[in-house]
Design an enzyme around this catalytic site. Structure first.
Site, PDB file in Angstrom:
ATOM      1  N   GLU A 286      41.168  50.849  40.589  1.00  0.00           N
ATOM      2  CA  GLU A 286      42.545  50.348  39.429  1.00  0.00           C
ATOM      3  C   GLU A 286      43.558  51.862  39.351  1.00  0.00           C
ATOM      4  O   GLU A 286      44.649  52.433  39.331  1.00  0.00           O
ATOM      5  CB  GLU A 286      42.000  50.207  38.645  1.00  0.00           C
ATOM      6  CG  GLU A 286      42.552  48.616  38.042  1.00  0.00           C
ATOM      7  CD  GLU A 286      42.245  48.589  36.623  1.00  0.00           C
ATOM      8  OE1 GLU A 286      42.304  47.705  36.377  1.00  0.00           O
ATOM      9  OE2 GLU A 286      42.184  48.598  35.894  1.00  0.00           O
ATOM     10  N   HIS A 307      21.404  41.690  55.752  1.00  0.00           N
ATOM     11  CA  HIS A 307      21.570  40.810  56.787  1.00  0.00           C
ATOM     12  C   HIS A 307      22.270  39.154  56.562  1.00  0.00           C
ATOM     13  O   HIS A 307      22.156  38.317  56.819  1.00  0.00           O
ATOM     14  CB  HIS A 307      19.992  39.630  56.120  1.00  0.00           C
ATOM     15  CG  HIS A 307      18.834  40.595  55.971  1.00  0.00           C
ATOM     16  ND1 HIS A 307      18.262  40.399  57.273  1.00  0.00           N
ATOM     17  CD2 HIS A 307      18.444  41.825  55.304  1.00  0.00           C
ATOM     18  CE1 HIS A 307      17.204  40.998  57.031  1.00  0.00           C
ATOM     19  NE2 HIS A 307      17.225  42.328  56.273  1.00  0.00           N
ATOM     20  N   LYS A 421      50.207  38.470  35.732  1.00  0.00           N
ATOM     21  CA  LYS A 421      50.558  38.250  34.752  1.00  0.00           C
ATOM     22  C   LYS A 421      51.788  37.629  34.746  1.00  0.00           C
ATOM     23  O   LYS A 421      51.846  36.745  33.239  1.00  0.00           O
ATOM     24  CB  LYS A 421      50.293  39.655  33.185  1.00  0.00           C
ATOM     25  CG  LYS A 421      48.837  40.663  33.232  1.00  0.00           C
ATOM     26  CD  LYS A 421      48.195  41.279  32.467  1.00  0.00           C
ATOM     27  CE  LYS A 421      47.173  41.657  32.422  1.00  0.00           C
ATOM     28  NZ  LYS A 421      47.358  43.170  31.421  1.00  0.00           N
TER      29      LYS A 421
END
Ligand code: PA5
Length: 433
Positions: A286, A307, A421
């Site tokens: 951010e 792995h 948003k």
């Protein structure tokens, strides 16, 4: 004793290359310190380990004691910077299976309001059952959808369970000192309230009440955590890059980025560090990902991910570098015993400790990845305790601010978060009402 030490030996970078940033770093350092006391700038975290509100700090400790006494479960409602830091510290410093431990003296700590899954909420309500609980709702803006939805649901849950008066005593609010819907509600309902300082942004707020109340409830010492952060504040207040390892980390990652190493993998060999990585990813992602720029912060847990992602790291796109957080001393250990039959062929490890085997895995992996053109930055940490983690948190916060400024972005805003948003609210008809 705590220490954080930076080792750039395997980064492929030369000292002279790093030192070219000396003037730039000093300039940014001075700019940060000049702004650190300004209420309108988001640099309040810089002197927080010494400047924190001492009265509130004592109230946090008292409040944590009350919660420990009267609650089986402590629900922390928050998202992003309003929960990741607390979760990181609690998971790093308590038993790996903390919430499942039968003889725990402190409440189960559960996090909610960090997603929009109805399953998550319903499962949580089932888990709570008849147990006693307290809630800490954390939101700086006081308007974030995920925690606001969760709080609406759990406020009703608490009022039905305890009645309005007792529910009020079990709800704790951490928010802005005067603005926002949550602050308004807290004042109306007379909930006990803690303040997120104006000049400390969400992702830099773990050492405020945002992180400290949940951390104190878990039994982790917030005094020791602050002590470590204070140590780092003193250690990294040096403006000269030559003597400041925190700034050297910031410069090193910027040079690697310029050399087309676009992705930084934060590596840990300790599963307790999983959420420290999540906190770190938010802090750097951010703060730096803007204006078409920024290192992509990712994380891996070794040896588990060797792995799964090991193949890619060794031989995939060559745009990665690794930052390994190496915890030098483990709190506990196990020695591998000799087996008379040696059917599993493991006797070459007999009498060796698991921590020793893990160290060799780390050394071997670093060597392999460096030879595969994945530069390595090593951050050595004495051990995993409050003081060391406090120091590491401050180290990463300061390095992040410096790194973002070197990159030429504002490391304290997050304008890009608004786009989704806006669309979501439009689709949900928020603007029609
Ligand atoms: O770092 C930030 O500012 C954000 O990640 C916020 O912490 C997050 O969006 C939650 O915001 P708020 O605390 O206002 O609910």
């Amino acid at each position: 004793m705590s220490y954080i030490k930076l080792d750039l030996e395997k980064s492929g970078l030369k000292k002279e290359e790093i030192m070219k940033y000396r003037d730039k770093v000093a300039e940014i350092h001075n700019e940060l310190y000049e702004k650190s006391d300004d209420e309108k700038e988001f640099v309040g975290w810089l002197k927080l380990p010494t400047n924190y509100d001492k009265e509130e700090f004592e109230r946090i400790k008292k409040c944590a004691e009350r919660i420990k006494e009267n609650s089986d479960i402590f629900l922390v409602i928050g998202i992003g910077g309003s929960y990741l830091g607390a979760r990181a510290v609690i998971e790093a410093l308590t038993n790996t299976f903390y919430n499942m431990l039968p003889n725990r003296k402190t409440p189960q700590i559960l996090f909610v309001g960090n997603n929009m899954s109805p399953n998550y909420l319903n499962d949580l309500i089932e888990l709570i059952g008849n147990k006693d609980l307290s809630i800490n709702v954390i939101s700086k803006s006081g308007t974030t959808t995920e925690p606001a939805m969760a709080f609406r649901i759990f406020r009703e849950f608490m009022e039905n369970k305890y009645g309005i008066d007792e529910a009020r005593k079990r709800i704790y609010v951490t928010t802005d000192k005067e603005k926002g819907a949550l602050k308004k509600l807290a004042t109306e309902e007379e909930y006990e309230t803690f303040v997120i300082p104006d000049n400390v942004g969400g992702r830099y707020s773990v050492l405020t009440a945002v992180g400290l109340l949940p951390i104190a409830v878990s039994g982790v010492s917030i005094d020791e955590l602050m002590k470590g952060a204070r140590k780092a504040q003193n250690k990294y207040c040096e403006s000269d890059l030559k003597y400041n390892e925190c700034y050297q980390y910031a410069v090193a990652r910027n040079i690697l980025y310029k050399n087309k190493k676009m992705i930084e993998l934060l590596v840990s060999y300790e599963p307790k560090m999983q959420f420290v990585s999540e906190w770190w990813k938010q802090l750097y992602g951010e703060s730096e990902g803007k204006e078409g720029k920024g290192i992509f912060p990712a994380s891996v847990m070794f040896t588990t991910d060797l792995h799964s992602l090991g193949q890619y790291i060794q031989e995939g796109e060559r745009d990665l570098f690794e930052t390994v957080v190496n915890i030098e001393n483990t709190a506990t250990d196990i020695t591998i015993k000799k087996d008379a039959d040696n059917v599993d062929g493991l006797n070459f490890l007999a009498d060796k400790t698991m921590s020793y085997v893990c160290k060799k895995a780390m050394e071997g992996t670093i060597e392999a990845h460096v030879s595969g053109n994945v530069p390595n930055i090593l951050i050595n940490m004495n051990k995993l305790d409050e003081e060391n983690l406090g120091e590491l948190i401050y180290f990463f916060e300061l390095a992040c601010a410096m790194s973002g400024r070197i990159l030429g972005v504002n490391p304290f805003n997050q304008p890009g978060v608004e786009a989704y948003k806006h669309n979501m609210f439009k689709l949900l008809g928020k603007f029609d009402n």
